[in-house]
Design an enzyme around this catalytic site. Structure first.
Site, PDB file in Angstrom:
ATOM      1  CB  SER A 174      -0.950  -0.036   0.983  1.00 34.61           C
ATOM      2  OG  SER A 174      -1.769   0.985   0.978  1.00 34.61           O
ATOM      3  CG  ASP A 385      -6.353  -2.796  -4.710  1.00 38.71           C
ATOM      4  OD1 ASP A 385      -7.483  -2.059  -4.338  1.00 38.71           O
ATOM      5  OD2 ASP A 385      -5.311  -2.508  -4.517  1.00 38.71           O
ATOM      6  CG  HIS A 441      -5.265  -2.099  -1.264  1.00 35.48           C
ATOM      7  ND1 HIS A 441      -4.284  -1.593  -1.966  1.00 35.48           N
ATOM      8  CD2 HIS A 441      -5.152  -1.468   0.050  1.00 35.48           C
ATOM      9  CE1 HIS A 441      -3.536  -0.821  -1.470  1.00 35.48           C
ATOM     10  NE2 HIS A 441      -3.809  -0.574  -0.216  1.00 35.48           N
TER      11      HIS A 441
END
Length: 464
Positions: A174, A385, A441
């Site tokens: 991330s 994601d 994610h």
């Protein structure tokens, strides 16, 4: 001045004080831990005012031979404990046996510590159990964070010299997609000018990485079209009217604004971390649409979560995060982890109140610069994601103009397609990009078995 600061740091390394403790048992886990588990603090910054907390777990296979990995969770401000228990560590919550204020752990059969020694670092300062002795110490940025991570690593390895020769990889997901390449650059530069100790850096690993926020988010429209979340006609109209700019459109361009509103109507109520899972708004049902919100990537507020599971409605992944708040804020747990008393009022999985300067808008120049260093790179993206779509990551990787060594092809786990991969080369440098089928994610949270197989093969220099 910079040379003198390096001399001072070298002297500090020789006289540093490191606090570390070996943990044999943990509240919520029955019996002794079946792996070597250490926690501690290492000072960074001026006069060691910043105290960075870490969890270290030795490889369950061969600590002497297996790589050493530093793991940074994203946010910025999300605790490494989140990466440890929800993604790649040896412990995970047993949701069937946990109840109320009694979280129970079970072992993760797909922990990355089965093939690597891993340091889980609470960074930047203010994250997890890391703290500063001064208020000025909490003023950090992308570059300051990377500098402090590098300082931490040097000091940690001075205190753990048996790992100095292990292959070193820097990893994260991330928002750490920005921080990791900066750290790698710091290490590379430090090795070249003779900083001590020399770090045996071999490469880095990134999952669902934030790289260039504008371009990452701009790719959501293309991703939505590829996933049939918007119609082909709306995609073509939006592309034409907005001229490919969806995040910062011209507000006077009425056709573009109308198209973007239609796109938002289509995708705004999806769970951006995984479009296949229910969206449980814990703050407001108002859709984020195309707008950038770092908080949307962490999306759990403990005061709301405490009541949410009791309400009727769909199961949501964010409910899982409640146990981390209950466990880490327990005084018995903090004593077991040797947390310094009075340094934290309350532990947050993701601290949203950091005094943080986002001073690196685009990490791509770091990736470009590192190509000539000959490192190994693994970049993976969960293909469900929407927060940081794989197509945006693909696009910036292609912009590096590397040579394709092994073209796009499926990779398998247990005879099933686990995702798709492509390998790039440039002299001694190599980059493997992989999608994780069904992953969100971040990918290991959704597909732990597949992600473990991916990492194990890559560390062993095998094709995925």
């Amino acid at each position: 001045m910079k040379i003198w600061s390096h001399v001072i740091l070298s002297l500090n390394l020789l006289t540093m004080v490191v606090t570390q403790s070996i943990i044999k048992t943990l509240p919520g886990f029955q019996g002794d831990l079946p792996f070597t588990f250490e926690t501690g603090y290492i000072g960074a910054g001026d006069l060691d005012d910043v105290q960075l907390f870490y969890y270290f777990i030795e490889s369950e296979r061969s600590p002497k031979d297996d790589p050493l990995m530093l793991w940074l969770t994203g946010g910025p401000g999300c605790s490494a404990f989140s990466g440890l228990v929800y993604e790649i560590g040896p412990l995970q919550f047993d949701y069937a046996k946990s109840s109320g204020n009694k979280p129970v752990f079970t072992l993760n059969p797909y922990s990355w510590t089965k093939v690597a020694n891993i340091i889980f670092l609470d960074s930047p300062v203010g994250t997890g159990f890391s703290y500063s002795n001064t208020w000025q110490g909490y003023n950090v940025s992308d570059t300051i964070t990377a500098e402090q991570v590098y300082e931490f690593l040097r000091k940690w390895l001075m205190d753990h010299p048996k790992f100095l020769t292990n292959p070193l990889y820097i990893a994260g997901d991330s928002y750490s997609g920005k921080i990791v390449p900066i750290v790698v650059q710091e290490i590379s530069d430090g090795n070249e000018v003779g900083h001590q100790p020399p770090l045996n850096l071999k490469g880095y690993v990134l999952g669902n990485p934030v790289t260039d926020e504008a371009k990452d988010l701009n790719s959501r429209v293309l991703y939505a079209q590829l996933k049939a979340l918007i119609s082909d006609e709306l995609y073509e109209s939006t592309k034409l009217n907005c001229m490919g700019e969806y995040i910062h459109p011209d507000p006077s361009n009425a056709l573009c604004i109308k198209d973007l509103q239609n796109v938002t109507d289509c995708i705004g109520r999806l769970y951006t971390a995984n479009i296949l899972e229910p969206n449980c708004a814990v703050i407001s049902p108002k859709p984020m649409g195309l707008k950038w919100d770092r908080g949307a990537l962490v999306n759990d507020y403990v005061d709301v979560l405490l009541s949410t599971p009791n309400l009727p409605g769909p199961w949501c992944r964010s409910y899982n995060y409640l146990y981390s708040y209950i466990w880490a804020n327990d005084k018995t747990v903090q004593e077991a982890l040797y947390i310094r008393e009075g340094t934290k009022e309350e532990w947050d999985r993701c601290n949203k109140s950091l005094s943080y300067l986002y001073n690196v808008l685009n990490a791509l120049p770091y990736h470009r610069n590192l190509i000539k260093k000959g490192y190994r790179v693994l970049i993976y993206s969960g293909d469900q994601d929407l927060a940081i779509p794989y197509v945006g990551t693909q696009a910036w990787i292609k912009s590096l103009n590397l040579t394709i060594d092994s073209d796009w092809a499926p990779w398998f786990v247990d005879g099933q397609v686990a995702g798709y991969t492509v390998e790039y080369k440039y002299n001694k440098y190599s980059l493997t990009f992989a999608t994780v089928k069904g992953g969100g994610h971040t990918a290991p949270e959704y597909k732990p078995k597949e992600c473990f197989a991916m990492l194990e093969r890559w560390l062993a220099y095998y094709a995925l």
